[in-house]
Scaffold this motif. Structure first.
Motif, PDB file in Angstrom:
ATOM      1  N   VAL A 237       0.835  -1.194   0.000  1.00  0.00           N
ATOM      2  CA  VAL A 237       0.000   0.000   0.000  1.00  0.00           C
ATOM      3  C   VAL A 237       0.875   1.251   0.000  1.00  0.00           C
ATOM      4  CG1 VAL A 237      -2.031  -1.022   1.086  1.00  0.00           C
ATOM      5  CG2 VAL A 237      -0.223  -0.098   2.509  1.00  0.00           C
ATOM      6  N   VAL A 238       0.439   2.233  -0.764  1.00  0.00           N
ATOM      7  CA  VAL A 238       1.031   3.565  -0.759  1.00  0.00           C
ATOM      8  C   VAL A 238      -0.135   4.530  -0.620  1.00  0.00           C
ATOM      9  CG1 VAL A 238       2.392   5.272  -2.005  1.00  0.00           C
ATOM     10  CG2 VAL A 238       2.941   2.838  -2.236  1.00  0.00           C
ATOM     11  N   VAL A 239      -0.304   5.086   0.573  1.00  0.00           N
ATOM     12  CA  VAL A 239      -1.434   5.968   0.860  1.00  0.00           C
ATOM     13  C   VAL A 239      -0.901   7.346   1.228  1.00  0.00           C
ATOM     14  CG1 VAL A 239      -3.642   6.135   2.055  1.00  0.00           C
ATOM     15  CG2 VAL A 239      -2.481   3.929   1.926  1.00  0.00           C
ATOM     16  N   ALA A 240      -1.534   8.375   0.716  1.00  0.00           N
ATOM     17  CA  ALA A 240      -1.134   9.743   1.041  1.00  0.00           C
ATOM     18  C   ALA A 240      -2.371  10.624   1.078  1.00  0.00           C
ATOM     19  CB  ALA A 240      -0.112  10.265   0.027  1.00  0.00           C
ATOM     20  N   ASP A 241      -2.196  11.836   1.570  1.00  0.00           N
ATOM     21  CA  ASP A 241      -3.326  12.755   1.696  1.00  0.00           C
ATOM     22  C   ASP A 241      -3.822  13.243   0.349  1.00  0.00           C
ATOM     23  OD1 ASP A 241      -3.685  13.309   4.738  1.00  0.00           O
ATOM     24  OD2 ASP A 241      -1.524  13.387   4.409  1.00  0.00           O
ATOM     25  N   GLU A 315      -8.351 -11.925   6.301  1.00  0.00           N
ATOM     26  CA  GLU A 315      -7.499 -10.881   6.860  1.00  0.00           C
ATOM     27  C   GLU A 315      -6.552 -10.424   5.753  1.00  0.00           C
ATOM     28  OE1 GLU A 315      -4.078 -10.667  10.405  1.00  0.00           O
ATOM     29  OE2 GLU A 315      -5.730 -12.113  10.550  1.00  0.00           O
ATOM     30  N   LEU A 316      -6.169  -9.162   5.793  1.00  0.00           N
ATOM     31  CA  LEU A 316      -5.155  -8.644   4.880  1.00  0.00           C
ATOM     32  C   LEU A 316      -3.939  -8.232   5.692  1.00  0.00           C
ATOM     33  CD1 LEU A 316      -7.257  -6.370   2.482  1.00  0.00           C
ATOM     34  CD2 LEU A 316      -6.545  -8.748   2.128  1.00  0.00           C
ATOM     35  N   ILE A 317      -2.761  -8.501   5.152  1.00  0.00           N
ATOM     36  CA  ILE A 317      -1.529  -8.023   5.767  1.00  0.00           C
ATOM     37  C   ILE A 317      -0.829  -7.171   4.722  1.00  0.00           C
ATOM     38  CG2 ILE A 317      -0.172 -10.087   5.165  1.00  0.00           C
ATOM     39  CD1 ILE A 317       1.197  -9.723   7.956  1.00  0.00           C
ATOM     40  N   VAL A 318      -0.496  -5.944   5.097  1.00  0.00           N
ATOM     41  CA  VAL A 318       0.014  -4.993   4.117  1.00  0.00           C
ATOM     42  C   VAL A 318       1.437  -4.571   4.456  1.00  0.00           C
ATOM     43  CG1 VAL A 318      -2.306  -4.134   3.614  1.00  0.00           C
ATOM     44  CG2 VAL A 318      -0.913  -2.967   5.347  1.00  0.00           C
ATOM     45  N   THR A 319       2.184  -4.223   3.414  1.00  0.00           N
ATOM     46  CA  THR A 319       3.471  -3.565   3.588  1.00  0.00           C
ATOM     47  C   THR A 319       3.285  -2.092   3.267  1.00  0.00           C
ATOM     48  OG1 THR A 319       4.273  -3.768   1.304  1.00  0.00           O
ATOM     49  CG2 THR A 319       4.593  -5.657   2.759  1.00  0.00           C
ATOM     50  N   ALA A 320       3.826  -1.226   4.094  1.00  0.00           N
ATOM     51  CA  ALA A 320       3.836   0.201   3.791  1.00  0.00           C
ATOM     52  C   ALA A 320       5.010   0.424   2.848  1.00  0.00           C
ATOM     53  CB  ALA A 320       3.992   1.017   5.067  1.00  0.00           C
ATOM     54  N   ARG A 328       5.750   6.151   5.436  1.00  0.00           N
ATOM     55  CA  ARG A 328       5.234   4.861   5.902  1.00  0.00           C
ATOM     56  C   ARG A 328       4.407   5.038   7.172  1.00  0.00           C
ATOM     57  NH1 ARG A 328      10.195   1.408   6.864  1.00  0.00           N
ATOM     58  NH2 ARG A 328      11.401   3.313   6.568  1.00  0.00           N
ATOM     59  N   VAL A 329       4.886   5.894   8.065  1.00  0.00           N
ATOM     60  CA  VAL A 329       4.106   6.178   9.274  1.00  0.00           C
ATOM     61  C   VAL A 329       2.766   6.797   8.896  1.00  0.00           C
ATOM     62  CG1 VAL A 329       4.004   7.581  11.370  1.00  0.00           C
ATOM     63  CG2 VAL A 329       6.138   6.409  10.754  1.00  0.00           C
ATOM     64  N   ARG A 330       2.785   7.746   7.966  1.00  0.00           N
ATOM     65  CA  ARG A 330       1.544   8.388   7.541  1.00  0.00           C
ATOM     66  C   ARG A 330       0.612   7.391   6.873  1.00  0.00           C
ATOM     67  NH1 ARG A 330      -2.272  11.453   9.021  1.00  0.00           N
ATOM     68  NH2 ARG A 330      -3.270  12.699   7.386  1.00  0.00           N
TER      69      ARG A 330
END
Length: 342
Positions: A237-241, A315-320, A328-330
């Motif tokens: 996952v790559v998540v940002a605002d 269940e899902l297990i994700v890597t940041a 990654r923290v965000r």
């Protein structure tokens, strides 16, 4: 190559999500000190705990300068001591590299120190290259004994040793939950036969995901350890605002992955890296990232819902997957706010 982004489901109609966990690769960036990288892994675990993630897992790798989780049980002890509730475990320990008795003693110790919080995921791959296998003293036929070694290990942890006169101290009677990890039909069939949880490494090996998930569910045999199948699928996952920031992070992640796999320790210019990105070898490396969710929280939530439904994941297990630590923290904060606590 683009991420496998599915059509967005409007948030008000999206189904409730499955539990979300974290696979931390304990990444060491460039000339970063390993101690600093491990400190960042602790921070990620603490963030995941605060955001409601179910578990955090670490994988055993050897002779890889960019990964700091080779002494997996030691790292787990450190992370568990700096968190309070989140489950900690291996994703996984490469059992053919060790004797089942030693693994039982290590994870039995963890279970005694942190009751009810420890998972033991098991793989049969070497977690390294062929030359490093010699340094590990791993025999060529070790992987062939994997099913028998799993049963021997399970016996030690249950206090039902299969080796007369030999028990694991600590370990005996802790009954640490076992998980089979894999990326092929072999692991799916073994987990189903033994009645254990199964986690598929789709974050880097996407090809057989749906086939393995189906095999596991169709052939699962209930046991005292698990009365129904529990299937975990992995994704990046790559998540940002903002979408612009997510796409920037995603491009940096793609370039970093190609540099790591194809650079072979050389310093690559940006032009050289561009050529590798467009090469057949580069396309193969990027194909490993097929199951990646990229975008703002709503987009990623919809992708994860669709992904979990498609493979019937429990269940899902994700890597940041972002390269830099603050991103990654965000990512974990946004997943907690918009996916876990929706």
């Amino acid at each position: 190559m683009t991420a496998d982004v599915r059509p967005v489901v409007p948030p008000e109609t999206a189904p409730a999500g499955v539990p979300l966990s974290l696979l931390d690769l304990a990444t060491v960036r460039g000339d970063q000190r390993i101690g600093e990288a491990l400190g960042q892994s602790v921070e990620l675990a603490q963030t995941a705990e605060a955001q409601g993630f179910t578990r955090v897992w670490y994988a055993e790798h050897h002779n890889m300068p960019g990964i700091a989780s080779s002494a997996t049980a030691v790292l787990l002890a450190h992370v568990a001591a700096h968190t309070e509730r989140i489950r900690v475990g291996s994703g996984g320990v490469m059992l053919p590299n060790h004797s089942p008795l030693v693994v039982a003693e290590q994870f039995g110790t963890l279970a005694e120190l942190h009751p009810g919080r420890v998972d033991l995921g098991l793989g049969r791959a070497p977690g390294t290259d062929q030359r490093t296998l010699q340094a590990l003293r791993r025999s060529p036929e070790a992987a062939d004994r994997f099913p028998q070694d799993v049963l021997e290990l399970q016996g030690y942890l249950r206090g039902e040793s299969r080796m007369p006169g030999i028990d694991a101290y600590p370990g005996r009677g802790t009954d640490v939950p076992l998980w089979i990890l894999g990326s092929s039909a072999f692991g799916a069939n073994l987990a189903a036969q033994l009645g254990l949880g199964y986690a598929f490494a789709s974050h880097f090996a996407p090809q057989m995901l749906e086939h393995a998930a189906r095999l596991y569910r169709e052939h699962f045999t209930p046991t005292d350890a698990l009365d129904a199948p529990h299937f975990i699928a992995a994704a990046n996952v790559v998540v940002a605002d903002t979408d612009e920031e997510a796409q920037r992070l995603w491009e940096a992640t793609r370039r970093s992955r190609v540099r790591m796999f194809l650079g072979r320790g050389r310093h690559l210019t940006e032009d050289e890296l561009d050529m590798l990105m467009d090469s057949p070898a580069g396309e193969q490396v990027l194909g490993m990232l097929r199951h990646t969710a990229v975008g703002t929280p709503d987009v990623v939530r919809a992708w994860l819902d669709d992904f979990a439904a498609r493979v019937e994941a429990d269940e899902l297990i994700v890597t940041a997957a972002a390269v830099d630590h603050p991103a990654r923290v965000r990512t974990l904060e946004l997943l907690g706010e918009h996916v876990i606590r929706r």
